[in-house]
Design a protein around this motif. Structure first.
Motif, mmCIF file in Angstrom:
data_model
loop_
_atom_site.group_PDB
_atom_site.id
_atom_site.type_symbol
_atom_site.label_atom_id
_atom_site.label_comp_id
_atom_site.label_asym_id
_atom_site.label_seq_id
_atom_site.Cartn_x
_atom_site.Cartn_y
_atom_site.Cartn_z
ATOM 1 N N GLY A 1 2.064 -7.251 0.160
ATOM 2 C CA GLY A 1 0.621 -7.403 0.000
ATOM 3 C C GLY A 1 -0.053 -8.370 0.938
ATOM 4 N N ALA B 1 0.757 -2.228 -3.836
ATOM 5 C CA ALA B 1 -0.100 -3.377 -3.537
ATOM 6 C C ALA B 1 -1.122 -2.967 -2.500
ATOM 7 N N PRO C 1 4.576 -6.272 -6.621
ATOM 8 C CA PRO C 1 3.863 -6.691 -5.407
ATOM 9 C C PRO C 1 4.507 -7.960 -4.857
#
Lengths: 606, 606
Positions: A269, A358, A250
């Motif tokens: 993310g 994510a 992520p």
């Protein structure tokens, strides 16, 4: 064909021309500043170097801001001011470049060597015969500063200054006594390009660090990558992207790094903002068992509005010229070589991390009746839809700097903000600089379409530096200037909890008259009061085309702020309640489980 | 009744209130600056001291200029900025106050002591944990600088700072960590007024100097008195006037001292401007056998446009805190006590000088057809007739600073200009400060009529600091703003001899829209193109009444300059011809017998 031949240069050229040719070679084609008694001899040389232009700023502080904005897109900028009055007016802007890693050569035209030696009491001196006082001041906010004195080495000194500013991405101060401008130097020096390569890292140290990082990357169950501001400034966007793509960790951006990482990556993310991050971001970052921060500008940072830091001790911070791994500090490691070594050695098959995409950045879609007054929360969510590929999005310290973090940046767009130094009014100058840069980038690339430059600035901030809009008009530049008019210094008003304090008030201007006052002929100025006004504007395809300069006054209630600021305020209130006393606004509040609130009557439909 | 009782103060007050009460006691009732993260705690205290007001400037550089203009009329000013960004933006203005002897207390709100000790990476720092960098910078342009640390002595530290700024007439820098603002101090300290008396001079040294000066005054055949800038700043206007009246020596003013000496005195001879003085002035001063310079700021001073110095070696220069007599330097002699001693001992009967009334200042009366375009030379001569008693006349560095020296100041009028530091744009801020000062002076005196504040500023200079006009509008202040529109930086263009250099061009603004843009309702904005327009304006008795803010755009040909500048240019041309080569513009040219020229078709009738 070499440079001197293709530019038909004579055997010898003046030092002044030499300096400007070096910037031309770096494609840094706009020179910023103002004329003054001790620098016009230098400016006369600028006219002799075709392809460069003199921005002609309206004051020195704005010139410094403009140079900073320009350099953030082009790698380096040159600003010329005059001795004393000129350079001192610019210093706050230069300090911002220093704090935020921006490559800048600040050239100051000085009295001739003879006057300095005799300590003549000249105009623009302090009247005490001290010619070095401004140099001493400048040295406090420069990575290198020098007063040119040696005629035989002056070309080398210019090269040294430019190289340092480029490699270290910090301001360099160069004082040139006017009598040295005419010094003849061999133009052949220009045929040897500047060596802008970083010195190689010590292989043993580099290997040790790379192995440690890889070991942690391989074994981590919940790793994250954070892309910070120096990813852009130290030219490691490609490396950081490769790292994110190959590891599939992520990846988040910091507010200052926004725009470096492609936000359409599946593992992107959102924006990590420390204590005021959206909960879905904060959870992942705070519970990570390994955090790799690439292009770290600051590890731990407090403002009056939030505290920014990493919870885990399993943290590798890649600064531009050093690494902090857990508690160990490794100086003298340049980030670019280090990342290259890391990518060479990275073996994806050893990664334990089970890739979970994510959670995507949440942009709530809300609908409001068209006669509804505007709200920060609603506007910023709308903006994500209006942004387009390649946009340069500039946000002033204040409410805009918070609001922008809830937007989604399209591919190849870039953010500019000054979150650390936080000088109010910075973005107006920076917007000018970005417009110049974009103009040159369009010329250099195959695409004839110029990137859009979009500025979000509060009414309070605009007043500090407003005259630089005139320079945009003068050059026919075509930014979008969104004035977020909330009648005063709202972000401070909000955080200081004294909405009635009169020192946050400002004079009400008729902003829509500004462009005409500054002599604009082809322009658009419009006031946006309701949701309907706003939607009509952003849905108009003509409006999306940057074919003229535009000033859009967005009317907002004085105490309306973006969600992130609201969250911060709530955290503080809670911690005060718990502490049973008033805590100071500057104290980083303990984190607490945040209750996200929605502004009064917003109706999320998603 | 003592101060605490008449102000109904409690036994203990906060340090913040204490500071503001001290300024109230000095009748310095307007506080300048901008709010910021680290100073609002201090600004909250300002609201608790009735009778003071917060100017609310539009940016810090303008705030510093405004504080400087205010202090030139009221003796001292207080400016408050915030740590880092705020204070650095102001520093060029503070440097001007330092160079030109202006009393200023610059208070900077700083991060709390705890954050400094821990080196937290706060907003507005350089990101390197160094909290003293701005203090070091400020110390270069302050006569005293301190970072408050000791809670027990903080009231004494405030008193010390204010006293130094007042007595030395220079900036003092005071950094206050926000946690100390709330420190309680005994209000009874306010009942003891600040001791602003100078330390007495050493009697033996003073007597030696007084005797030497008197001896030369008595025997001189062609003595002159020059009244320089520090006559005003160090409060010796009365003493200088008495000296001029009792000796009947010809008395001149310097450009920076203009307004200190009553120009209707029979022995007043005009403005001495070194190499560009009118011939009738230059002759008397250059052939004097004794020159007494009172309130000397600089003995020898060069600008790109003139060289200022005294020919005779028989020269007594009374600086604010020292005397230079011929080649001897006497440090630590305060001018006020020295002049008092001189006047006590002066015996007019011993004076050899045969009083010849100084040739009166020549203001040529010229008549031009009313459709004629305007000329500097003509306008400045007209202005003498329009000025009235009590006027505050502010002239920007540039053409106006030259033009003003050919005008005659009425009784009790005062000039403000920044000839030494010469920061372009200074006067717009200074005009705001002067308006505040005049407002308070009208309140304090019996006369209900407010002095007029008259600003002459070039179009180029105005652009640097234009937003401060908005603060004038906000407060309902009523200056006359004459914009001398010659389409760019004319004074530089003229002196640099490159009228075609594009870096002297500026964007053409629609100046008449400015007041409306800044939200003015009751105002006058008019463009003055011809001689007829101008005469109609100055002959209108309504126009003479300062009942609203006025912006007058005076249209002038780009290369038209006042006579003094023209003279300078001629001198230079002549000396170049003689030298057979190009001399640099900054080299003081040898004096030469000047041929006074008249601009094209002016018709002197007197």
């Amino acid at each position: 064909m070499n440079y001197t031949r293709s530019n038909e240069l004579p055997h010898d050229i003046t030092l002044g021309e030499f300096l400007f040719h070096r910037f031309k070679q770096l494609h840094s084609e706009t020179i910023f500043g103002l004329p003054g008694a001790f620098n016009t001899q230098l400016l006369d040389k600028l006219a002799k170097v075709p392809g460069l232009r003199w921005a002609g700023n309206t004051n020195e502080l704005n010139a410094a801001y403009a140079a900073d904005g320009y350099a953030r897109l082009k790698g380096i900028a040159c600003m010329i001011t005059t001795f004393g009055v000129g350079e001192l007016s610019a210093i706050n802007g230069v300090a911002g470049s220093f704090a935020e890693h921006v490559g800048l050569l600040h050239v100051v035209g000085m009295p001739p060597t003879s006057a300095q030696t005799k300590q003549l009491l000249l105009n623009h001196t302090l009247g005490n015969g001290d010619y070095k006082v401004f140099y001493r001041i400048a040295s406090e906010v420069a990575c290198y500063s020098t007063l040119m004195a040696d005629q035989d080495l002056c070309a080398e000194e210019v090269d040294d200054c430019i190289t340092r500013a480029w490699i270290l991405q910090k301001p360099v101060y160069l004082g040139i006594p006017i009598n040295l401008i005419e010094t003849m130097v061999s133009s052949a020096k220009l045929d040897k390009p500047l060596n802008l390569k970083l010195p190689p890292n010590d292989k043993h140290i580099e290997e040790e660090v790379v192995n440690q990082i890889l070991q942690h990357m391989y074994k981590a169950k919940n790793p994250v990558i954070i892309s910070d501001a120096c990813v852009i400034r130290h030219h490691v966007v490609a490396e950081t992207t490769e790292l994110s793509t190959r590891t599939r960790f992520p990846v988040y951006t910091t507010p200052m790094g926004k725009g470096a990482i492609d936000e359409s990556l599946p593992n992107f993310g959102g924006v990590f903002m420390g204590s005021i991050s959206p909960p879905e971001v904060r959870e992942v970052v705070n519970f990570a068992d390994f955090v790799l921060v690439v292009g770290c500008m600051l590890a731990d940072f407090s403002t009056s509005s939030f505290h920014f830091g990493y919870k885990t001790k399993e943290c590798a911070l890649l600064f531009p010229t050093s690494v902090k791994f857990k508690h160990a500090i490794y100086p003298d490691l340049h980030i670019k070589s280090l990342l290259e070594a890391l990518l060479r050695k990275l073996d994806e098959s050893k990664i334990k991390y089970k890739c979970q995409p994510a959670p995507p950045m949440i942009i709530p879609k809300s609908q409001l009746p068209s006669r509804h007054t505007l709200r920060h929360e609603w506007i910023w969510n709308q903006m994500s839809n209006w942004f387009q590929q390649g946009d340069i999005i500039i946000t002033e310290t204040g409410t805009s700097a918070f609001g922008i973090n809830q937007t989604h940046f399209p591919y190849d767009s870039r953010g500019i903000s000054q979150a650390l130094w936080g000088s109010v009014g910075y973005t107006v100058g920076a917007c000018l600089g970005a417009c110049f840069a974009v103009d040159e980038m369009a010329k250099d690339s195959l695409s004839p379409v110029s990137r859009r430059v979009i500025l979000f600035v509060g009414d309070g901030a605009l007043q500090l530096t407003v005259q630089e809009v005139s320079t945009m008009v003068r050059w026919g530049l075509k930014p979008y200037i969104f004035i977020m008019n909330n009648q005063g210094y709202s972000v401070d008003r909000f955080l200081h909890h004294r909405s009635n304090a009169s020192y946050y008030d400002i004079q009400t201007w008729d902003y829509l008259r500004l462009l005409a006052t500054f002599g604009a002929r082809s322009y658009e100025a419009r006031k946006i009061v309701t949701v309907g006004d706003f939607l009509e504007m952003v849905q108009d395809p003509h409006f999306a085309r940057n074919d003229k300069i535009r000033m859009l006054e967005i009317m907002l209630p004085p105490m309306d702020v973006p969600q992130a600021l609201m969250d911060r305020w709530l955290t503080e209130q809670e911690s005060k309640k718990r502490a049973g006393e008033e805590t100071d606004a500057y104290t980083p509040s303990p984190e607490s489980s945040l209750k996200r609130i929605r502004s009064d009557d917003l109706t999320p439909t998603d």
